[in-house]
Design an enzyme around this catalytic site. Structure first.
Site, PDB file in Angstrom:
ATOM      1  N   GLU A 326      12.630  41.046  20.572  1.00  0.00           N
ATOM      2  CA  GLU A 326      11.265  41.550  20.708  1.00  0.00           C
ATOM      3  C   GLU A 326      10.213  40.456  20.869  1.00  0.00           C
ATOM      4  O   GLU A 326       9.262  40.372  20.096  1.00  0.00           O
ATOM      5  CB  GLU A 326      10.931  42.429  19.506  1.00  0.00           C
ATOM      6  CG  GLU A 326      11.828  43.645  19.430  1.00  0.00           C
ATOM      7  CD  GLU A 326      11.481  44.576  18.290  1.00  0.00           C
ATOM      8  OE1 GLU A 326      11.264  45.757  18.549  1.00  0.00           O
ATOM      9  OE2 GLU A 326      11.435  44.106  17.131  1.00  0.00           O
TER      10      GLU A 326
HETATM   11  C1  ACM Z   1      15.696  44.998  16.326  1.00  0.00           C
HETATM   12  O1  ACM Z   1      15.846  46.172  15.944  1.00  0.00           O
HETATM   13  N1  ACM Z   1      14.487  44.553  16.635  1.00  0.00           N
HETATM   14  C2  ACM Z   1      16.814  44.085  16.456  1.00  0.00           C
END
Ligand code: ACM
Length: 504
Positions: A326
């Site tokens: 992310e």
């Molecule tokens: C995640 O759920 N950001 C690995």
């Protein structure tokens, strides 16, 4: 393999041992294929069960014979016997023998358990014997009884996958050393062997790094709103590693980089680029806003190398998780490639979340798949192996049922009920080392809430990671798990009262 165990009917699910007293099970009848009533109450279900006629009456006094090299399995057996008030005496009639053998087919973690006149546990390794003890523990009642009848049988068993994991996010909300020890004990009872600790994130930094004391002074003092703050000292980590090792659980540390780093940036402002104005500790729920300054390579890679150097000294795990989820930055692929190489130079192998597959990594880097639909094929083509954690099956911060308060549903609006979790088919994936369920803690702030999210679903992870596809049957699983409810109670687990198990 499924076997009809008519000859040991007395000791099957409806039979001997007090696991069997959950006669309220909605699943006490056979399933459509007629097999469910024939399985022993074992989770994960073993590879091969051969029933023998008769039963062994395990007396309150036994003679234990443990070979050299049984340094974890013999103590595990002792703990089991002690909990059942069974004492040891070398003149006792009933013997429990732990043997190290040389049978390549059993592999590193497999075992044989023979119950007849005596109880004989054999394996190539102490780990295999440890798992034989766990199987024995599930065959025995969870609480002290007057006597312990056991079905005569021979079990030959080994895991499908080497990686049978669970991830706890201790960064958003902290979990104590005591809770982790309990969790390790519970995992081990189900033959799970990897506890992935998500040790850093925007909301907190949870592991003492001697070269950067403010990481825990400042970063350890924050948490998600409503969650607990705190951190593990290096002594805490050494104690946890020791405790886990004795239970064949490897602690896999994750330092989430280069995003999810607000706690680090709040501790050492120079880790952010000069134009970043938000340098404060964070307790919100947003993701994807923080990052190390990837253009300031000197500062960033010095920090990464220093932190990972201390991490590898603390954690003996072959694999070190560098996060990588992310974040959007043009220098992201360069960062991941350099970070995985730093891990390699430290003598270990990196794990990255699936996004890290865009970097030019060595093919031995493990990738952890978390979005069901992520196109991981190019990485597979380059030879990478996967840890399977697709969120719509394996994210246990999602509800046990649709709309459960304080659960997420961004990945699957219906949540991840027990039955859904069981529908993951690892055998449909190639190049996997195994499976891992994950519990993020943005909305999980207490031990009781964690128990509720983890259990009984973690038992599914155990079965997916260990049992063969043709031994897995959801109705049979419900029956076996239901019979193990006293064991979960005895371990103090505040599980979700799953209606399909009739636990509501
Ligand atoms: C995640 O759920 N950001 C690995």
């Amino acid at each position: 393999m499924k076997l009809l165990l008519a000859t040991v009917a007395a000791c099957l699910l409806a039979g001997c041992g007090s696991h069997m007293d959950q006669s309220t099970s909605p699943n006490s009848g056979a399933s459509a294929d007629g097999t469910t009533a024939s399985q022993l109450a074992l989770v994960p279900y073993p590879d091969d069960v051969t029933p023998m006629p008769g039963t062994l009456e395990l007396t309150k006094v036994v003679h234990v014979e443990a070979a050299d090299g049984t340094e974890t399995s013999a103590p595990a057996l002792n703990r089991l016997l002690k909990a059942l008030d069974i004492t040891r005496d070398s003149s006792a009639h009933t013997q429990i023998q732990l043997y190290l053998v040389d049978e390549p087919a059993l592999g590193d973690e497999g075992y044989r358990l023979d119950i007849d006149q005596q109880i004989v546990l054999s394996a190539n390794t102490d780990a295999g014997l440890f798992y034989a003890v766990q199987t024995l523990s599930q065959l025995l009642p969870a609480n002290v009884q007057a006597s312990y009848p056991l079905p005569n049988l021979s079990i030959t068993d080994s895991p499908s996958y080497s990686w049978r994991g669970n991830m706890l996010d201790v960064a958003r909300s902290f979990f104590s050393v005591e809770y982790l020890k309990q969790h390790i004990d519970r995992m081990a009872r189900f033959k799970l062997n990897r506890l992935h600790l998500h040790l850093s994130d925007d909301q907190g930094w949870r592991v003492e790094i001697e070269g950067y004391p403010k990481l825990t002074e400042i970063g350890g003092a924050s948490a998600v709103k409503g969650g607990r703050s705190g951190f593990y000292t290096q002594d805490d980590i050494r104690e946890l590693v020791r405790y886990a090792k004795a239970r064949h659980v490897t602690l896999v540390p994750e330092i989430d980089l280069p995003g999810h780093t607000q706690a680090a940036i709040a501790s050492y402002n120079e880790l952010a680029c000069d134009d970043v104005t938000n340098l404060a500790p964070y307790s919100g729920l947003e993701v994807g806003f923080s990052k190390l300054c990837l253009t300031d390579r000197e500062t960033t890679y010095t920090f990464v190398k220093d932190v990972l150097t201390e991490i590898v000294k603390l954690f003996p795990s072959e694999y070190i998780h560098i996060g990588g989820d992310e974040i959007k930055d043009p220098l992201y692929p360069e960062f991941i490639a350099r970070a995985t190489r730093i891990v390699d130079q430290l003598g270990r192998t990196a794990i990255a979340w699936e996004e890290g597959s865009v970097a030019d990594n060595d093919p031995d880097v493990l990738l952890q798949l978390w979005n069901d639909e992520y196109d991981i094929q190019p990485a597979l083509d380059r030879g990478h192996q996967l840890i399977l954690s697709p969120c719509s099956y394996a994210y246990f911060d999602h509800g046990n049922y649709q709309g459960q308060p304080n659960t997420y549903d961004w990945c699957r609006k219906e949540g991840v009920p027990l039955e859904r979790a069981y529908q993951l088919k690892p055998e449909d994936f190639e190049q996997i080392v195994g499976v891992e369920s994950a519990m993020w803690s943005e909305l999980v702030h207490t031990d009781a809430a964690a128990d509720n999210r983890l259990w009984p679903r973690v038992a599914v992870t155990a079965e997916l990671g260990w049992s063969r596809a043709d031994d897995r049957d959801y109705q049979a699983f419900l029956q076996r798990l239901n019979a193990l409810r006293p064991m979960l109670d005895a371990m103090g687990i505040e599980y979700y009262r799953e209606p399909q198990l009739n636990w509501d």
